[in-house]
Design a protein around this motif. Structure first.
Motif, PDB file in Angstrom:
ATOM      1  N   THR A   1       0.860  -1.180   0.000  1.00  0.00           N
ATOM      2  CA  THR A   1       0.000   0.000   0.000  1.00  0.00           C
ATOM      3  C   THR A   1       0.894   1.227   0.000  1.00  0.00           C
ATOM      4  N   ARG A   2       0.735   2.068  -1.027  1.00  0.00           N
ATOM      5  CA  ARG A   2       1.560   3.284  -1.123  1.00  0.00           C
ATOM      6  C   ARG A   2       0.769   4.444  -0.536  1.00  0.00           C
ATOM      7  N   VAL A   3       1.366   5.088   0.452  1.00  0.00           N
ATOM      8  CA  VAL A   3       0.661   6.144   1.171  1.00  0.00           C
ATOM      9  C   VAL A   3       1.198   7.523   0.758  1.00  0.00           C
ATOM     10  N   ILE A   4       2.523   7.660   0.744  1.00  0.00           N
ATOM     11  CA  ILE A   4       3.154   8.867   0.189  1.00  0.00           C
ATOM     12  C   ILE A   4       3.864   8.440  -1.089  1.00  0.00           C
ATOM     13  N   GLY A   5       3.798   9.320  -2.124  1.00  0.00           N
ATOM     14  CA  GLY A   5       4.410   8.976  -3.401  1.00  0.00           C
ATOM     15  C   GLY A   5       3.364   8.456  -4.374  1.00  0.00           C
ATOM     16  N   GLN A   6       2.142   8.901  -4.216  1.00  0.00           N
ATOM     17  CA  GLN A   6       1.040   8.502  -5.087  1.00  0.00           C
ATOM     18  C   GLN A   6       0.233   9.755  -5.442  1.00  0.00           C
ATOM     19  N   ARG A   7      -0.746   9.576  -6.300  1.00  0.00           N
ATOM     20  CA  ARG A   7      -1.495  10.706  -6.852  1.00  0.00           C
ATOM     21  C   ARG A   7      -2.019  11.673  -5.778  1.00  0.00           C
ATOM     22  N   GLU A   8      -2.555  11.131  -4.697  1.00  0.00           N
ATOM     23  CA  GLU A   8      -3.165  11.993  -3.679  1.00  0.00           C
ATOM     24  C   GLU A   8      -2.151  12.762  -2.841  1.00  0.00           C
ATOM     25  N   LEU A   9      -0.950  12.193  -2.726  1.00  0.00           N
ATOM     26  CA  LEU A   9       0.099  12.853  -1.930  1.00  0.00           C
ATOM     27  C   LEU A   9       1.436  12.489  -2.551  1.00  0.00           C
ATOM     28  N   ASP A  10       1.916  13.376  -3.422  1.00  0.00           N
ATOM     29  CA  ASP A  10       3.127  13.109  -4.198  1.00  0.00           C
ATOM     30  C   ASP A  10       4.344  13.033  -3.293  1.00  0.00           C
ATOM     31  N   MET A  11       4.489  13.996  -2.386  1.00  0.00           N
ATOM     32  CA  MET A  11       5.543  13.948  -1.373  1.00  0.00           C
ATOM     33  C   MET A  11       5.178  14.880  -0.236  1.00  0.00           C
ATOM     34  N   LEU A  12       5.884  14.745   0.860  1.00  0.00           N
ATOM     35  CA  LEU A  12       5.714  15.648   1.990  1.00  0.00           C
ATOM     36  C   LEU A  12       7.129  15.948   2.458  1.00  0.00           C
ATOM     37  N   ASP A  13       7.703  16.962   1.850  1.00  0.00           N
ATOM     38  CA  ASP A  13       9.096  17.343   2.069  1.00  0.00           C
ATOM     39  C   ASP A  13       9.489  17.209   3.538  1.00  0.00           C
ATOM     40  N   PRO A  14      10.492  16.400   3.916  1.00  0.00           N
ATOM     41  CA  PRO A  14      11.479  15.702   3.088  1.00  0.00           C
ATOM     42  C   PRO A  14      11.107  14.250   2.769  1.00  0.00           C
ATOM     43  N   PHE A  15       9.853  13.851   2.960  1.00  0.00           N
ATOM     44  CA  PHE A  15       9.481  12.447   2.762  1.00  0.00           C
ATOM     45  C   PHE A  15       8.981  12.231   1.338  1.00  0.00           C
ATOM     46  N   LEU A  16       9.606  11.279   0.655  1.00  0.00           N
ATOM     47  CA  LEU A  16       9.344  11.040  -0.764  1.00  0.00           C
ATOM     48  C   LEU A  16       8.367   9.898  -0.971  1.00  0.00           C
ATOM     49  N   MET A  17       8.358   8.958  -0.054  1.00  0.00           N
ATOM     50  CA  MET A  17       7.527   7.774  -0.220  1.00  0.00           C
ATOM     51  C   MET A  17       7.282   7.129   1.138  1.00  0.00           C
ATOM     52  N   LEU A  18       6.086   6.579   1.311  1.00  0.00           N
ATOM     53  CA  LEU A  18       5.809   5.692   2.446  1.00  0.00           C
ATOM     54  C   LEU A  18       5.001   4.513   1.920  1.00  0.00           C
ATOM     55  N   ASP A  19       5.539   3.309   2.120  1.00  0.00           N
ATOM     56  CA  ASP A  19       4.809   2.087   1.784  1.00  0.00           C
ATOM     57  C   ASP A  19       4.520   1.320   3.066  1.00  0.00           C
ATOM     58  N   GLU A  20       3.331   0.737   3.137  1.00  0.00           N
ATOM     59  CA  GLU A  20       3.050  -0.288   4.153  1.00  0.00           C
ATOM     60  C   GLU A  20       2.941  -1.619   3.414  1.00  0.00           C
ATOM     61  N   PHE A  21       3.706  -2.627   3.869  1.00  0.00           N
ATOM     62  CA  PHE A  21       3.517  -3.974   3.328  1.00  0.00           C
ATOM     63  C   PHE A  21       2.951  -4.834   4.450  1.00  0.00           C
ATOM     64  N   ARG A  22       1.889  -5.530   4.146  1.00  0.00           N
ATOM     65  CA  ARG A  22       1.244  -6.359   5.180  1.00  0.00           C
ATOM     66  C   ARG A  22       0.489  -7.477   4.494  1.00  0.00           C
ATOM     67  N   SER A  23       0.983  -8.691   4.652  1.00  0.00           N
ATOM     68  CA  SER A  23       0.287  -9.827   4.079  1.00  0.00           C
ATOM     69  C   SER A  23       0.725 -11.102   4.763  1.00  0.00           C
ATOM     70  N   ASP A  24      -0.226 -12.030   4.927  1.00  0.00           N
ATOM     71  CA  ASP A  24       0.153 -13.372   5.363  1.00  0.00           C
ATOM     72  C   ASP A  24      -0.033 -14.369   4.222  1.00  0.00           C
ATOM     73  N   THR A  25      -0.144 -13.835   2.996  1.00  0.00           N
ATOM     74  CA  THR A  25      -0.185 -14.661   1.794  1.00  0.00           C
ATOM     75  C   THR A  25       1.197 -14.601   1.155  1.00  0.00           C
ATOM     76  N   ALA A  26       1.917 -15.721   1.204  1.00  0.00           N
ATOM     77  CA  ALA A  26       3.327 -15.711   0.788  1.00  0.00           C
ATOM     78  C   ALA A  26       3.498 -15.181  -0.639  1.00  0.00           C
ATOM     79  N   SER A  27       2.555 -15.502  -1.537  1.00  0.00           N
ATOM     80  CA  SER A  27       2.725 -15.087  -2.932  1.00  0.00           C
ATOM     81  C   SER A  27       2.701 -13.564  -3.086  1.00  0.00           C
TER      82      SER A  27
END
Ligand code: FE2
Length: 287
Positions: A30-56
């Motif tokens: 899940t991309r939270v920063i670095g996407q259409r709704e929030l391109d960046m928040l100086d000095p933060f360029l990107m925030l991803d959350e990864f969360r899954s218990d499905t190995a694939s």
């Protein structure tokens, strides 16, 4: 609670919901920063959350890829990630650990899950470097879980202090240009935390479990799991509280750089010419 002037307490400017995407060799995240709704928040360029218990969703990982001109910060909640780069650095990120990597002038690395099943959960944040540091030597701060201190600033509140300080509790990350604050906050039902945040530094709260009220009592916003609250820039505290359920969130702040940003995938420089140079250097093996 201490009495605090209402004007010191930051309000929520807006909320942003993360967008499902995939990256690396097909890792779902899940991309939270670095996407259409929030391109960046100086000095933060990107925030991803990864969360899954499905190995694939995560097994393919992030095979060899470059970075130049910024820092990547990986904070693990669950699961194990093996890290290795082209300069002989290697490490294993375990639950509760953080890696603050300053890519500087360039590294080529891989980030691969070291498990074939079970929950993989965490965050990767990209933090920009000022122009003067973009070509600095790469640096790693690999911090084991037990080195991240926990503060209990008020009843029902636990804060793992990755960077910055809560009272006398100081986080282990040091020497970062934007003077970051990175708190992992757990609130029991009804608990309240007035988090100290330097005025003028950009800040956000991202709720990853339950929901939390963010902002001064007369203007608090209920932030649900998977939502980011973007805070106004002035004010030296952020009020966080839980309703009838426990809540968990990260609160992150940093000094804005106010410099031009030229981005191309894993290269983040100040000008387009510097991006072209980064691509040339990478392609000719100079990282
Ligand atoms: Fe990476």
């Amino acid at each position: 609670m201490n009495a605090v002037a209402a004007s010191a307490s930051r309000r929520v400017v807006r909320t942003v919901r993360g967008q499902p995407t995939s990256d690396g060799a097909g890792v779902k995240l899940t991309r939270v920063i670095g996407q259409r709704e929030l391109d960046m928040l100086d000095p933060f360029l990107m925030l991803d959350e990864f969360r899954s218990d499905t190995a694939s969703d995560y097994l393919a990982g992030f095979p060899d890829h470059p970075h130049r001109g910024f820092e990547t910060v990986t904070y693990m909640l669950a699961g194990r990630m093996r890290h290795g780069d082209n300069q002989g650095n290697a490490g294993l990120l375990t639950p509760g650990s953080v890696q603050w990597m300053t890519a500087g002038r360039g590294i080529v690395h891989s980030e691969m899950p070291e498990q074939e099943n079970g929950l993989m959960w965490g965050f990767q944040l990209w933090v920009n470097l000022p122009a003067k540091d973009k070509l600095t030597a790469p640096r790693y701060q690999d911090i084991a879980p037990e080195r991240i201190p926990e503060a209990e600033p008020s009843a029902g509140v636990r804060v793992r202090v990755v960077a910055g300080r809560v009272g006398d509790v100081v986080g282990p990350v040091s020497g970062v240009a934007v003077a970051p604050l990175y708190f992992d906050v757990s609130l029991e039902p009804g608990a309240r935390f007035a988090a100290p945040v330097p005025s003028g530094h950009n800040a956000f709260a991202y709720v990853y479990s339950g929901n939390a009220d963010v902002g001064p009592a007369d203007a608090a916003r209920r932030i649900a799991r998977g939502e980011l609250a973007l805070l106004e820039r002035d004010g030296d505290e952020v009020l966080l509280s839980a309703g009838s359920e426990p809540a968990r969130l990260i609160l992150v702040a940093g000094k804005p750089l106010n410099e031009p940003v030229a981005k191309y995938g894993p290269f983040v420089m100040n000008t387009q010419d510097e991006i072209v140079q980064a691509i040339r250097d990478f392609q000719s093996g100079r990282f």
